[in-house]
Enzyme design. Structure first.
Site, PDB file in Angstrom:
ATOM      1  N   TYR A 130      -4.146   4.679  -1.839  1.00 25.01           N
ATOM      2  CA  TYR A 130      -4.982   5.585  -1.048  1.00 25.01           C
ATOM      3  C   TYR A 130      -5.076   6.906  -1.803  1.00 25.01           C
ATOM      4  O   TYR A 130      -4.077   7.398  -2.316  1.00 25.01           O
ATOM      5  CB  TYR A 130      -4.385   5.812   0.342  1.00 25.01           C
TER       6      TYR A 130
ATOM      7  N   LYS B 297     -11.212  -1.485  -3.760  1.00 23.05           N
ATOM      8  CA  LYS B 297     -10.994  -2.312  -2.564  1.00 23.05           C
ATOM      9  C   LYS B 297     -11.863  -1.781  -1.435  1.00 23.05           C
ATOM     10  O   LYS B 297     -11.662  -0.659  -0.971  1.00 23.05           O
ATOM     11  CB  LYS B 297      -9.517  -2.241  -2.162  1.00 23.05           C
TER      12      LYS B 297
ATOM     13  N   ARG C 293     -12.325  -3.096  10.977  1.00 18.66           N
ATOM     14  CA  ARG C 293     -11.845  -2.079  11.906  1.00 18.66           C
ATOM     15  C   ARG C 293     -12.415  -0.698  11.640  1.00 18.66           C
ATOM     16  O   ARG C 293     -12.096   0.251  12.342  1.00 18.66           O
ATOM     17  CB  ARG C 293     -10.305  -2.010  11.829  1.00 18.66           C
TER      18      ARG C 293
ATOM     19  N   SER D 143       0.819  -1.216   0.000  1.00 24.20           N
ATOM     20  CA  SER D 143       0.000   0.000   0.000  1.00 24.20           C
ATOM     21  C   SER D 143       0.848   1.258   0.000  1.00 24.20           C
ATOM     22  O   SER D 143       2.071   1.209   0.171  1.00 24.20           O
ATOM     23  CB  SER D 143      -0.929   0.018   1.207  1.00 24.20           C
TER      24      SER D 143
ATOM     25  N   THR E 176      -8.412   2.081  -2.598  1.00 25.21           N
ATOM     26  CA  THR E 176      -9.065   1.820  -1.313  1.00 25.21           C
ATOM     27  C   THR E 176     -10.270   2.745  -1.152  1.00 25.21           C
ATOM     28  O   THR E 176     -10.112   3.962  -1.121  1.00 25.21           O
ATOM     29  CB  THR E 176      -8.077   2.089  -0.162  1.00 25.21           C
TER      30      THR E 176
ATOM     31  N   GLN F  96      -1.901  -1.113  -3.495  1.00 27.25           N
ATOM     32  CA  GLN F  96      -3.106  -0.636  -2.795  1.00 27.25           C
ATOM     33  C   GLN F  96      -3.023   0.867  -2.650  1.00 27.25           C
ATOM     34  O   GLN F  96      -2.243   1.385  -1.871  1.00 27.25           O
ATOM     35  CB  GLN F  96      -3.243  -1.311  -1.425  1.00 27.25           C
TER      36      GLN F  96
ATOM     37  N   HIS G 250     -12.346  -3.724   5.344  1.00 26.71           N
ATOM     38  CA  HIS G 250     -11.075  -3.263   5.901  1.00 26.71           C
ATOM     39  C   HIS G 250     -10.782  -3.941   7.246  1.00 26.71           C
ATOM     40  O   HIS G 250     -10.409  -3.288   8.220  1.00 26.71           O
ATOM     41  CB  HIS G 250     -11.076  -1.742   6.057  1.00 26.71           C
TER      42      HIS G 250
ATOM     43  N   ARG H  23     -10.885   3.528  15.816  1.00 25.27           N
ATOM     44  CA  ARG H  23     -10.097   2.427  16.381  1.00 25.27           C
ATOM     45  C   ARG H  23      -9.722   2.770  17.806  1.00 25.27           C
ATOM     46  O   ARG H  23      -8.644   3.284  18.081  1.00 25.27           O
ATOM     47  CB  ARG H  23      -8.864   2.173  15.526  1.00 25.27           C
TER      48      ARG H  23
END
Lengths: 292, 292, 292, 292
Positions: free
Chosen positions: D39, D162, D189, D16, D65, D37, D186, D74
């Site tokens: 972002y 994703k 989370r 990522s 993503t 991956q 994901h 979190r």
């Protein structure tokens, strides 16, 4: 010993290729029908020899194991070094220490052997091959429906596939000439996340129950378990751990006790269900939770 | 004592063939309707005598027990030596030691007896026959629908079958002339894996609720339990352990307390449900999980 | 204090007849809409006085409590002597000892009072009437739909029934002129075995969601809870313990924290759900387990 | 290192924007297909640079993503000060003390870095930005379907979204030209109460399974998990914690072990299911519990 008890309780006797007692010895002591649980080996000579020994010993049913074409991922066995006969590892010694009766039996009884396989085992000299290794090295993982059909025709008698879990396979068992199937997931030790045999029983009975004998194997511990399976449509039930735990803990007396309990429970439960004959059992006795 | 409390709370009084107090004594102290819980014995003379004693004592309902034709497999009873009256084993002594109030009551109160059965018990001299043995040696396990129909006609009054769990049996109860059924699995102690009476209530009420009184027995501990059963269609509820635990722990005061609580809870819960009369209860008050 | 925080977070303020702060004081500090949670008393003079005080204090909504016509069987309250204000029993002293912050607040802050009720309480002199007693002695348990309709018309403004749990009652709320209902089981403390408000929300929204505001109350602790209720069709959510636990533990700072968390969670969760406006929420966001 | 192992096991490699190793280094050691991956950052220059670096390093798939447009709540991370690289707080020190192997690796290995982002991070000097802060300050939370479509066309190759969890979004992924989607929440989370990817898999496969590759990500730990997903209709599975826990505990040897286990399990389980090719897998292998 099981042979003696089955005479008393009228249960059918089953023994596998991996047995520590020969089919001939069993034949001497057992009067009721006997089933030989057949594993299909790469070595066709071994297969033929086993089949003929079972026939010569007047075994009534040959049950071809089809759910153990490969060993399951028995993670506990790997940790404890479970083999047949058992290996003495630190873990297994601890286990023996905490189960004194088992340890006593193990240390004082005659050594285990797998006489059906002697002469055919090439791995090592003392047969202490782990159960997992036995499956991967000696069994024929490419066994297919033709092999099963041929074996069925070679046996030419009561022939069951042991380990059927789907309607499709149950129908095919009928097609290749089987006279029965044992709905089983091999004690749930082979494929994680597998459904239980009882879960599959209804649809399998619906599909082939009028053509061949459907036997439910797995988790049978009490009279109600048997009566539930028969209510769904099974012809009979089969159990392993049912008597094996009792055997390990208390020998013949243990097995006699669980067989006696089972008899009593089935009788009592039938009375409590208002049923006097097995053919009065039906699915009306049961309620199912949904799944699809 | 229960007779006195039922006068206060307007509950119906039930007593069985195994009671330690006679129907005659109960008749003296109870003003509200009385039910005799009848066990069907091999000894027809005993059956007749019990029926006539109940009639003479002005009992209003005869409830024939049909779910206890044989003793259940009460494994705990076997271990603890539970008999009526209790046997003093090491286990039961331990149990007494840890339940001092029970032990005190047991040791200081007059000895238990089962006066309804005296004169008919051949096993031993002191009636210390285990409950399990009583079921298997004295009860007529071959009792059938004809026996029930005959008893119903012999009683010629309010007559219920106690222990119905299926629509089919409920319908047959109507056919043989019963005026009521008690949906019950005998406290869940008879047949392992049995459904609960409440689970069966809806379909039984649908089938016979307009023809006979359907009484729900089993697990009733709170006002909401009663209101749920009545919402489904039961005419009334019946409970055993509901008052027995209180009785064992605190005697008459204990029973008075649980009956009082039950009254209060039913009243409060009806207010909270916005219901002023029992006939406003319906299944609209409930939501069911699926099963079929 | 809550008044101040609701200004900051734009939440609606609710206060009940049992409040320890008067509606007039609240009106001074709160700018956002205010709801008065009305309990219907036997004393109609008290009812009228409360309604007029709420109107004079510019309260925007009157919510008539209909799920607490009688006190629930709050068994724990009985054991701990929970009253408003609290009684000092051995149990409550123990509870204080193990929750030092609560005890400190209780002992050092000004004494509690229920100013809305002063002048109308005849039981005792210090108002230390238990919550259970208050319900049973002062509330009018015979309150009916006519009473609710009259009150609604007397208030002549935004009027909600608080404690609706069925479609039938929701429809009737529309019929008597309510502008909203609060789907609530009073925190699950009234009727044991009651369904949760969220369980009832869908069918109630289906029945009346287009006619009046449906507010979901009960168990709201997180942003996802609010978003689930709104997805089903609720117009808003309401919570009690949501902020009360924080209040007891950390005073104004605690309430500010949970309100802040709630805001943040709703925003974040909407982003993660790919939703930018509340009206994009729908049942497509949810999956339901079966019940009927 | 993962590059080396993927060569051995034929797995696809994913890395990522947050990776601690550059795409160029990975390209040197990995022979099998590689996925980047992606972002989506506020800084479009950073976006372009990352895309071109991935293209230049011969990455085969770009996965945008879409389920982490904002950081999840979190709560544990907040307490333990989880950052990338980790901050040494009292809590994390305690955690290190109780996980000596992790601590040893952390203290003796070269310092972590996030080379893909260096030069674009304005917050602080040492990149010790918490994962939560990274999401909220650097990512573009207003990213929309147009942005995704543009990126897809800019990449002009295998392009996946994703984090798809709904049929509607899956269809839209097809519309904007994606060649695949990763059904993922994901790791559970992000949004509390979210369904699992496997729960959504069937309806998504039904809707778009014949048009694009559907990859199931989330909770994959065993061979049966993969076989279940493929039976439902997934083309492949993806896992994070699957190898990360092994990596943290035992480094390359750990990852090698779990990949080896996975291979063995898939093979064994296929044999036990009676399947020789992946395209023999179907939903007939599975039973579902109800939800709607």
């Amino acid at each position: 010993m099981r042979g003696l008890l089955q005479n008393k309780y009228g249960t059918m006797f089953g023994v596998s290729s991996l047995a520590t007692v020969t089919v001939e010895e069993i034949a001497k002591i057992a009067n009721t029908p006997k089933m030989f649980q057949f594993y299909f080996h790469k070595d066709r000579g071994l297969n033929d020899a086993l089949l003929e020994r079972a026939r010569a010993a007047d075994f009534n049913v040959l049950a071809l194991t089809v759910d153990t074409i490969t060993g399951g991922n028995r993670e506990r066995d790997k940790r404890t070094g479970f083999t047949s006969p058992p290996k003495l590892t630190l873990d297994s010694l601890m286990s023996f220490a905490t189960h004194p009766a088992w340890a006593w039996n193990f240390l004082t009884k005659e050594k285990f052997d797998m006489p059906h396989l002697s002469g055919y085992v090439s791995q090592g000299t003392n047969l202490a091959v782990s159960v997992g290794d036995y499956f991967s090295t000696m069994l024929d993982q490419s066994m297919n429906w033709n092999d099963a059909e041929k074996l069925c025709s070679q046996w030419n008698g009561q022939f069951a596939l042991k380990g059927i879990m789907s309607v499709e396979d149950a129908k095919r068992a009928v097609d290749i000439g089987c006279t029965g199937i044992m709905v089983s997931n091999h004690g749930g030790r082979q494929l994680d996340g597998c459904r239980s045999p009882f879960d599959q029983l209804a649809e399998i009975c619906d599909a082939v129950g009028d053509k061949i004998d459907v036997i439910c194997e797995g988790g049978i511990q009490r009279g109600t378990h048997v009566l539930k399976a028969l209510s769904v449509g099974a012809k009979a039930c089969s159990g392993g751990r049912f008597y094996l735990f009792a055997l390990a803990a208390a020998g013949q007396a243990g097995v006699e006790r669980v067989l006696g309990n089972m008899c009593t429970e089935i009788e009592r439960d039938m009375k409590l269900m208002g049923v006097t004959k097995l053919d009065q059992l039906s699915r009306d006795n049961l309620r199912f939770h949904h799944s699809r």
